[in-house]
Motif scaffolding. Structure first.
Motif, PDB file in Angstrom:
ATOM      1  N   SER A 297       0.827  -1.211   0.000  1.00  0.00           N
ATOM      2  CA  SER A 297       0.000   0.000   0.000  1.00  0.00           C
ATOM      3  C   SER A 297       0.858   1.257   0.000  1.00  0.00           C
ATOM      4  O   SER A 297       0.612   2.192  -0.777  1.00  0.00           O
ATOM      5  CB  SER A 297      -0.944  -0.009   1.205  1.00  0.00           C
ATOM      6  N   ILE A 298       1.868   1.297   0.877  1.00  0.00           N
ATOM      7  CA  ILE A 298       2.720   2.487   0.889  1.00  0.00           C
ATOM      8  C   ILE A 298       3.680   2.485  -0.297  1.00  0.00           C
ATOM      9  O   ILE A 298       4.251   3.531  -0.638  1.00  0.00           O
ATOM     10  CB  ILE A 298       3.509   2.591   2.215  1.00  0.00           C
ATOM     11  N   GLY A 299       3.857   1.306  -0.948  1.00  0.00           N
ATOM     12  CA  GLY A 299       4.687   1.254  -2.154  1.00  0.00           C
ATOM     13  C   GLY A 299       4.089   2.060  -3.291  1.00  0.00           C
ATOM     14  O   GLY A 299       4.819   2.713  -4.052  1.00  0.00           O
ATOM     15  N   TYR A 300       2.748   2.014  -3.422  1.00  0.00           N
ATOM     16  CA  TYR A 300       2.093   2.852  -4.433  1.00  0.00           C
ATOM     17  C   TYR A 300       2.394   4.327  -4.192  1.00  0.00           C
ATOM     18  O   TYR A 300       2.760   5.078  -5.116  1.00  0.00           O
ATOM     19  CB  TYR A 300       0.575   2.629  -4.403  1.00  0.00           C
ATOM     20  N   PHE A 301       2.220   4.769  -2.956  1.00  0.00           N
ATOM     21  CA  PHE A 301       2.467   6.168  -2.613  1.00  0.00           C
ATOM     22  C   PHE A 301       3.937   6.531  -2.813  1.00  0.00           C
ATOM     23  O   PHE A 301       4.261   7.631  -3.282  1.00  0.00           O
ATOM     24  CB  PHE A 301       2.050   6.405  -1.160  1.00  0.00           C
ATOM     25  N   TYR A 302       4.822   5.615  -2.487  1.00  0.00           N
ATOM     26  CA  TYR A 302       6.266   5.875  -2.616  1.00  0.00           C
ATOM     27  C   TYR A 302       6.661   6.074  -4.081  1.00  0.00           C
ATOM     28  O   TYR A 302       7.432   7.001  -4.411  1.00  0.00           O
ATOM     29  CB  TYR A 302       7.024   4.708  -1.987  1.00  0.00           C
ATOM     30  N   LEU A 303       6.168   5.241  -4.988  1.00  0.00           N
ATOM     31  CA  LEU A 303       6.508   5.381  -6.399  1.00  0.00           C
ATOM     32  C   LEU A 303       5.956   6.682  -6.988  1.00  0.00           C
ATOM     33  O   LEU A 303       6.657   7.388  -7.730  1.00  0.00           O
ATOM     34  CB  LEU A 303       5.969   4.187  -7.183  1.00  0.00           C
ATOM     35  N   ILE A 304       4.717   6.992  -6.653  1.00  0.00           N
ATOM     36  CA  ILE A 304       4.123   8.227  -7.176  1.00  0.00           C
ATOM     37  C   ILE A 304       4.839   9.450  -6.618  1.00  0.00           C
ATOM     38  O   ILE A 304       5.106  10.425  -7.345  1.00  0.00           O
ATOM     39  CB  ILE A 304       2.619   8.265  -6.845  1.00  0.00           C
ATOM     40  N   LEU A 305       5.197   9.422  -5.336  1.00  0.00           N
ATOM     41  CA  LEU A 305       5.908  10.548  -4.735  1.00  0.00           C
ATOM     42  C   LEU A 305       7.286  10.734  -5.361  1.00  0.00           C
ATOM     43  O   LEU A 305       7.720  11.875  -5.613  1.00  0.00           O
ATOM     44  CB  LEU A 305       6.037  10.334  -3.226  1.00  0.00           C
ATOM     45  N   ALA A 306       7.966   9.625  -5.639  1.00  0.00           N
ATOM     46  CA  ALA A 306       9.275   9.725  -6.290  1.00  0.00           C
ATOM     47  C   ALA A 306       9.148  10.359  -7.672  1.00  0.00           C
ATOM     48  O   ALA A 306       9.973  11.195  -8.075  1.00  0.00           O
ATOM     49  CB  ALA A 306       9.920   8.349  -6.388  1.00  0.00           C
ATOM     50  N   ARG A 336      17.655  11.532  -3.022  1.00  0.00           N
ATOM     51  CA  ARG A 336      18.150  10.234  -3.467  1.00  0.00           C
ATOM     52  C   ARG A 336      18.423   9.295  -2.304  1.00  0.00           C
ATOM     53  O   ARG A 336      18.220   8.084  -2.393  1.00  0.00           O
ATOM     54  CB  ARG A 336      19.416  10.409  -4.289  1.00  0.00           C
ATOM     55  N   TYR A 337      18.915   9.848  -1.214  1.00  0.00           N
ATOM     56  CA  TYR A 337      19.244   9.033  -0.043  1.00  0.00           C
ATOM     57  C   TYR A 337      18.098   8.994   0.966  1.00  0.00           C
ATOM     58  O   TYR A 337      17.862   7.968   1.615  1.00  0.00           O
ATOM     59  CB  TYR A 337      20.497   9.574   0.643  1.00  0.00           C
ATOM     60  N   LEU A 338      17.407  10.145   1.098  1.00  0.00           N
ATOM     61  CA  LEU A 338      16.407  10.255   2.155  1.00  0.00           C
ATOM     62  C   LEU A 338      15.178   9.387   1.890  1.00  0.00           C
ATOM     63  O   LEU A 338      14.727   8.649   2.773  1.00  0.00           O
ATOM     64  CB  LEU A 338      15.995  11.721   2.329  1.00  0.00           C
ATOM     65  N   MET A 339      14.618   9.449   0.676  1.00  0.00           N
ATOM     66  CA  MET A 339      13.381   8.709   0.394  1.00  0.00           C
ATOM     67  C   MET A 339      13.558   7.191   0.489  1.00  0.00           C
ATOM     68  O   MET A 339      12.782   6.524   1.179  1.00  0.00           O
ATOM     69  CB  MET A 339      12.834   9.110  -0.978  1.00  0.00           C
ATOM     70  N   PRO A 340      14.570   6.586  -0.193  1.00  0.00           N
ATOM     71  CA  PRO A 340      14.733   5.135  -0.023  1.00  0.00           C
ATOM     72  C   PRO A 340      15.024   4.725   1.418  1.00  0.00           C
ATOM     73  O   PRO A 340      14.549   3.679   1.879  1.00  0.00           O
ATOM     74  CB  PRO A 340      15.907   4.799  -0.953  1.00  0.00           C
ATOM     75  N   ALA A 341      15.797   5.553   2.135  1.00  0.00           N
ATOM     76  CA  ALA A 341      16.116   5.221   3.528  1.00  0.00           C
ATOM     77  C   ALA A 341      14.867   5.233   4.399  1.00  0.00           C
ATOM     78  O   ALA A 341      14.662   4.336   5.226  1.00  0.00           O
ATOM     79  CB  ALA A 341      17.155   6.196   4.070  1.00  0.00           C
TER      80      ALA A 341
END
Length: 356
Positions: A297-306, A336-341
């Motif tokens: 569920s948060i993966g959808y939000f993460y991809l769109i936010l990126a 680049r570092y903050l979002m994946p972390a």
């Protein structure tokens, strides 16, 4: 017409009556308690889980091989050990079945058992003081209350509920002493390879049966843990492969992978397909707040936010771009570092909460 149909109706009624009578003869009759026995009869139970052969956690069914030992005292079965030549009489197989039919028994059944057991073996032992020990080994399917809220880090509880088929709590109660609990055991390894046995606990309770009379119930609950590392390749590797698209979006220079919007939408569709695949393979795992369901569920939000952050940084209308020419580059380096972390930390916290 009515006179012609009358003999047929009478014949049908006779057939139904005979069927009912045969069914009544086949049904086991309730035997009265023996004279001189103290009421309520204390029935000791020892439960040995021999193996868990198969677990269908999606339907809440488990195939279990179990050995149940019942022990009670019946003064009418006492005998003189000197006259018999030994202080215990043992019966097995058909002899045990025949002997059991001639004496009183508490008629203990497992109420959450599905159908008849595949294999059943009886052994009966009677001591000189009237202590009767009935050992029954069977392999059958049992229902249990499934809980997939922590999938794939979940633990299930397989329960066996023992009740007396005929006798209320005024006549029969279940007890367990220290010796009974020590003799109740779990196997070291299960045939259901994706699970490991953890503990065996017992709970005594009462419920109201027919005629609103209280009946005794003893429930043995076996806790088993899912071996979640076996699901790492099947669940987490595909999930991380789809989410790795965000690294290409955040790290690759403009034009390296073409249209980043199309790549992101393809990743979202792949994530949706992955979710349907998990639900098809493990029904119920995506319809609850399980860790993998929350991660997707948060993966959808993460991809769109990126994607939105990348499009914003590449836009010529970014506020402050003319005043601070290096602002977009510095923000991109931090993102680049903050979002994946942050995403990895959230997934780790969800996993640790499920393992706790």
């Amino acid at each position: 017409m009515r006179r012609a149909a009358l003999p047929a109706i009478l014949a049908l009624g006779c057939l139904l009556l005979s069927a009912v009578l045969l069914k009544a003869e086949d049904a086991p009759a309730r035997q009265p308690l023996p004279q001189g026995i103290q009421r309520p009869v204390q029935v000791h139970l020892v439960v040995r889980i021999l193996d868990v052969l198969k677990i269908e956690e999606t339907t809440g069914e488990a195939q279990i091989a179990v050995e149940v030992q019942q022990r009670w005292r019946d003064p009418t079965q006492s005998f003189n050990p000197i006259a018999v030549g030994r202080d215990r009489q043992d019966f097995a197989g058909s002899e045990a079945t025949a002997k059991l039919a001639s004496l009183w028994s508490p008629a203990v059944i497992i109420e959450n058992q599905i159908g008849e057991g595949k294999a059943q073996l009886d052994a009966l032992s009677i001591r000189a003081d009237g202590t009767v020990t009935l050992t029954r080994r069977l392999e059958s399917s049992f229902r249990f209350a499934k809980d997939l809220s922590a999938f794939p880090f979940d633990a299930q509880r397989l329960s066996l509920s023992f009740v007396s088929q005929y006798y209320p709590a005024d006549d029969v109660v279940f007890v367990q002493d220290y010796q009974d609990r020590q003799m109740s055991t779990l196997p070291d390894a299960l045939n259901a390879s994706d699970w490991s046995a953890r503990s065996l606990a017992f709970t005594a309770a009462q419920f109201y049966g027919w005629s609103a009379r209280p009946f005794a119930r003893l429930t043995s609950e076996m806790a088993i843990d899912r071996k979640w590392p076996r699901y790492f390749l099947r669940i987490f590797v595909p999930f991380m492969a789809v989410l790795s698209v965000s690294l290409f979006i955040l790290w690759s220079p403009q034009g390296l992978i073409g249209d980043k919007t199309g790549v992101t939408y393809s990743a979202l569709l792949a994530l949706a397909a992955l979710s349907f695949t998990f639900e098809a393979s493990f029904p119920g795992s995506m319809s609850v707040t399980s860790p993998i369901a929350f991660m997707i569920s948060i993966g959808y939000f993460y991809l769109i936010l990126a994607l939105l952050i990348d499009l914003t940084l590449e836009s010529s209308s970014l506020p402050g771009r003319l005043t601070y020419p290096h602002l977009a580059h510095e923000i991109r380096v931090a993102v680049r570092y903050l979002m994946p972390a942050l995403f990895v930390i959230i997934c780790i916290c969800i996993t640790l909460r499920s393992l706790a």
